[in-house]
Design a protein around this motif. Structure first.
Motif, PDB file in Angstrom:
ATOM      1  N   GLN A 148       0.567  -1.358   0.146  1.00  0.00           N
ATOM      2  CA  GLN A 148       0.129   0.276  -0.219  1.00  0.00           C
ATOM      3  C   GLN A 148       1.080   0.887   0.188  1.00  0.00           C
ATOM      4  O   GLN A 148       0.857   2.347  -0.517  1.00  0.00           O
ATOM      5  N   VAL A 149       2.165   1.396   0.383  1.00  0.00           N
ATOM      6  CA  VAL A 149       2.407   2.395   0.741  1.00  0.00           C
ATOM      7  C   VAL A 149       3.614   2.665  -0.806  1.00  0.00           C
ATOM      8  O   VAL A 149       3.455   3.133  -1.523  1.00  0.00           O
ATOM      9  N   GLU A 150       3.803   1.501  -1.057  1.00  0.00           N
ATOM     10  CA  GLU A 150       4.244   1.418  -2.780  1.00  0.00           C
ATOM     11  C   GLU A 150       2.655   2.552  -3.718  1.00  0.00           C
ATOM     12  O   GLU A 150       3.542   3.230  -4.836  1.00  0.00           O
ATOM     13  N   ASN A 151       2.417   1.378  -3.683  1.00  0.00           N
ATOM     14  CA  ASN A 151       0.774   2.201  -4.180  1.00  0.00           C
ATOM     15  C   ASN A 151       1.106   3.528  -4.507  1.00  0.00           C
ATOM     16  O   ASN A 151      -0.089   4.534  -5.642  1.00  0.00           O
ATOM     17  N   ALA A 152       0.795   4.099  -2.920  1.00  0.00           N
ATOM     18  CA  ALA A 152       0.776   5.171  -2.367  1.00  0.00           C
ATOM     19  C   ALA A 152       1.684   5.992  -3.688  1.00  0.00           C
ATOM     20  O   ALA A 152       1.557   6.918  -4.040  1.00  0.00           O
ATOM     21  N   LEU A 158      -1.651  30.463 -14.636  1.00  0.00           N
ATOM     22  CA  LEU A 158      -1.052  29.445 -14.169  1.00  0.00           C
ATOM     23  C   LEU A 158      -1.858  28.743 -13.683  1.00  0.00           C
ATOM     24  O   LEU A 158      -2.327  27.911 -13.282  1.00  0.00           O
ATOM     25  N   LYS A 159      -1.893  29.348 -12.360  1.00  0.00           N
ATOM     26  CA  LYS A 159      -2.234  29.047 -10.441  1.00  0.00           C
ATOM     27  C   LYS A 159      -4.198  29.312 -10.639  1.00  0.00           C
ATOM     28  O   LYS A 159      -4.322  28.406 -10.277  1.00  0.00           O
ATOM     29  N   ALA A 160      -4.386  30.140 -11.997  1.00  0.00           N
ATOM     30  CA  ALA A 160      -6.043  30.008 -12.032  1.00  0.00           C
ATOM     31  C   ALA A 160      -6.485  29.142 -12.712  1.00  0.00           C
ATOM     32  O   ALA A 160      -7.149  28.724 -12.875  1.00  0.00           O
ATOM     33  N   ASN A 161      -5.501  28.101 -13.402  1.00  0.00           N
ATOM     34  CA  ASN A 161      -5.336  27.198 -14.424  1.00  0.00           C
ATOM     35  C   ASN A 161      -6.641  25.779 -13.559  1.00  0.00           C
ATOM     36  O   ASN A 161      -5.686  25.861 -12.899  1.00  0.00           O
ATOM     37  N   SER A 162      -7.525  26.110 -13.995  1.00  0.00           N
ATOM     38  CA  SER A 162      -8.362  24.666 -13.249  1.00  0.00           C
ATOM     39  C   SER A 162      -7.438  23.166 -13.723  1.00  0.00           C
ATOM     40  O   SER A 162      -7.478  22.349 -12.290  1.00  0.00           O
ATOM     41  N   ASN A 163      -7.273  23.112 -14.192  1.00  0.00           N
ATOM     42  CA  ASN A 163      -6.831  21.739 -14.229  1.00  0.00           C
ATOM     43  C   ASN A 163      -4.715  21.744 -13.948  1.00  0.00           C
ATOM     44  O   ASN A 163      -5.178  20.992 -13.096  1.00  0.00           O
ATOM     45  N   PHE A 164      -4.027  22.845 -13.219  1.00  0.00           N
ATOM     46  CA  PHE A 164      -3.296  22.821 -12.473  1.00  0.00           C
ATOM     47  C   PHE A 164      -4.379  22.750 -11.769  1.00  0.00           C
ATOM     48  O   PHE A 164      -3.151  22.331 -10.445  1.00  0.00           O
ATOM     49  N   GLN A 165      -4.819  23.399 -11.097  1.00  0.00           N
ATOM     50  CA  GLN A 165      -5.854  23.611  -9.330  1.00  0.00           C
ATOM     51  C   GLN A 165      -6.005  22.599  -8.903  1.00  0.00           C
ATOM     52  O   GLN A 165      -5.570  21.328  -8.251  1.00  0.00           O
ATOM     53  N   GLU A 166      -6.443  21.763  -9.942  1.00  0.00           N
ATOM     54  CA  GLU A 166      -7.028  20.110 -10.167  1.00  0.00           C
ATOM     55  C   GLU A 166      -5.649  19.479  -9.635  1.00  0.00           C
ATOM     56  O   GLU A 166      -5.766  18.310  -8.574  1.00  0.00           O
ATOM     57  N   LEU A 167      -4.592  19.317 -10.494  1.00  0.00           N
ATOM     58  CA  LEU A 167      -3.669  18.252 -10.000  1.00  0.00           C
ATOM     59  C   LEU A 167      -2.853  18.794  -8.928  1.00  0.00           C
ATOM     60  O   LEU A 167      -2.238  17.697  -8.310  1.00  0.00           O
ATOM     61  N   GLN A 168      -2.729  20.111  -8.397  1.00  0.00           N
ATOM     62  CA  GLN A 168      -2.305  20.426  -7.073  1.00  0.00           C
ATOM     63  C   GLN A 168      -3.322  19.442  -5.942  1.00  0.00           C
ATOM     64  O   GLN A 168      -2.749  19.037  -4.860  1.00  0.00           O
ATOM     65  N   ALA A 169      -4.434  20.270  -5.914  1.00  0.00           N
ATOM     66  CA  ALA A 169      -5.186  19.385  -4.638  1.00  0.00           C
ATOM     67  C   ALA A 169      -5.391  17.140  -5.340  1.00  0.00           C
ATOM     68  O   ALA A 169      -4.509  16.541  -3.662  1.00  0.00           O
ATOM     69  N   GLN A 170      -4.815  16.787  -6.335  1.00  0.00           N
ATOM     70  CA  GLN A 170      -4.969  15.251  -6.246  1.00  0.00           C
ATOM     71  C   GLN A 170      -3.354  15.466  -5.026  1.00  0.00           C
ATOM     72  O   GLN A 170      -3.082  14.016  -5.035  1.00  0.00           O
ATOM     73  N   LEU A 171      -2.345  16.122  -6.161  1.00  0.00           N
ATOM     74  CA  LEU A 171      -1.094  16.002  -5.497  1.00  0.00           C
ATOM     75  C   LEU A 171      -1.005  15.410  -4.020  1.00  0.00           C
ATOM     76  O   LEU A 171      -0.384  15.356  -3.057  1.00  0.00           O
ATOM     77  N   GLU A 172      -1.789  17.010  -3.288  1.00  0.00           N
ATOM     78  CA  GLU A 172      -2.009  17.163  -1.646  1.00  0.00           C
ATOM     79  C   GLU A 172      -2.621  15.632  -0.962  1.00  0.00           C
ATOM     80  O   GLU A 172      -2.137  15.561  -0.125  1.00  0.00           O
ATOM     81  N   GLY A 173      -3.639  15.646  -2.390  1.00  0.00           N
ATOM     82  CA  GLY A 173      -4.417  13.968  -1.136  1.00  0.00           C
ATOM     83  C   GLY A 173      -3.384  13.067  -1.269  1.00  0.00           C
ATOM     84  O   GLY A 173      -3.231  12.570  -0.160  1.00  0.00           O
ATOM     85  N   THR A 174      -2.794  12.760  -2.498  1.00  0.00           N
ATOM     86  CA  THR A 174      -1.975  11.971  -2.240  1.00  0.00           C
ATOM     87  C   THR A 174      -0.620  11.884  -1.127  1.00  0.00           C
ATOM     88  O   THR A 174      -0.290  11.009  -0.852  1.00  0.00           O
ATOM     89  N   GLU A 175      -0.277  12.946  -0.896  1.00  0.00           N
ATOM     90  CA  GLU A 175       1.025  13.136   0.499  1.00  0.00           C
ATOM     91  C   GLU A 175      -0.165  12.503   1.575  1.00  0.00           C
ATOM     92  O   GLU A 175       0.441  11.549   2.239  1.00  0.00           O
TER      93      GLU A 175
END
Length: 192
Positions: free
Chosen positions: A38-42, A120-137
């Motif tokens: 599971q660690v490797e999966n994350a 770029l900060k206002a770009n919705s794709n970037f915001q979504e990716l940033q949120a996903q990275l935060e969730g992944t961390e």
């Protein structure tokens, strides 16, 4: 009579293995391996998100080529290091963690450089990716904690008497755990 004696010895042996924790050690060893997976999966989830993040930033931040290259190289290095679940030593985990920390630092530098690009900060794709990275961390942190808890339980069982005797006979040895990154005991300074 000989068959009865062999059957009794076999039954006695099986009961002694069970009473000395052999089955418990096997179950806990498998639990540790599952938690490691599971660690490797994350970490793999994070590695899979990085190319999308890099491509999104690449379109808007042409001047950040060096940072983008560093992130790409760190991702490649992080995905190339593998740890054998049957050999989870402190050293192998520290090596794995060191490579993963390199990717974390590269992603951090990339996110800091993005501050210079308001579009770029206002770009919705970037915001979504940033949120996903935060969730992944956060997932990585949760999985590492679960792994460490499973290792603690396993190591306690393996080291207790009389389990330690059976562990030595059958090759069960203590597993390594994740430790805090060097320097994380000092709070970062924030200056405006």
């Amino acid at each position: 009579m000989k068959r009865l004696l062999i059957a009794c010895i076999g039954l006695l042996t099986a009961l002694s293995f069970s009473s000395c924790g052999y089955n418990t050690m096997v179950a806990q060893d498998e639990n540790v391996k599952g938690k490691w997976a599971q660690v490797e999966n994350a970490y793999q989830r994070r590695a899979d998100l990085v190319p999308n993040l890099v491509n999104t930033v690449k379109g808007a931040a042409q001047h950040e080529e060096g940072t983008l290259t560093a992130v790409t190289e760190a991702r490649a290095k992080a995905t190339s290091v593998q740890v054998d679940p049957s050999n989870l030593t402190d050293e192998s985990i520290a090596n794995y963690q060191q490579v993963q920390d390199g990717l974390s630092q590269s992603i951090g530098r990339l996110l800091v450089s993005v501050e210079a690009y308001p579009d770029l900060k206002a770009n919705s794709n970037f915001q979504e990716l940033q949120a996903q990275l935060e969730g992944t961390e956060n997932r990585i942190s949760v999985e590492r904690r679960a792994y460490n808890e499973a290792v603690q339980e396993y190591n306690t069982t393996v080291r207790r008497f009389p389990n330690n005797i059976m562990a030595g006979i059958f090759g069960f040895s203590p597993k390594g755990t994740f430790k805090a990154a060097e320097g994380s005991d000092k709070a970062p300074t924030v200056e405006f």
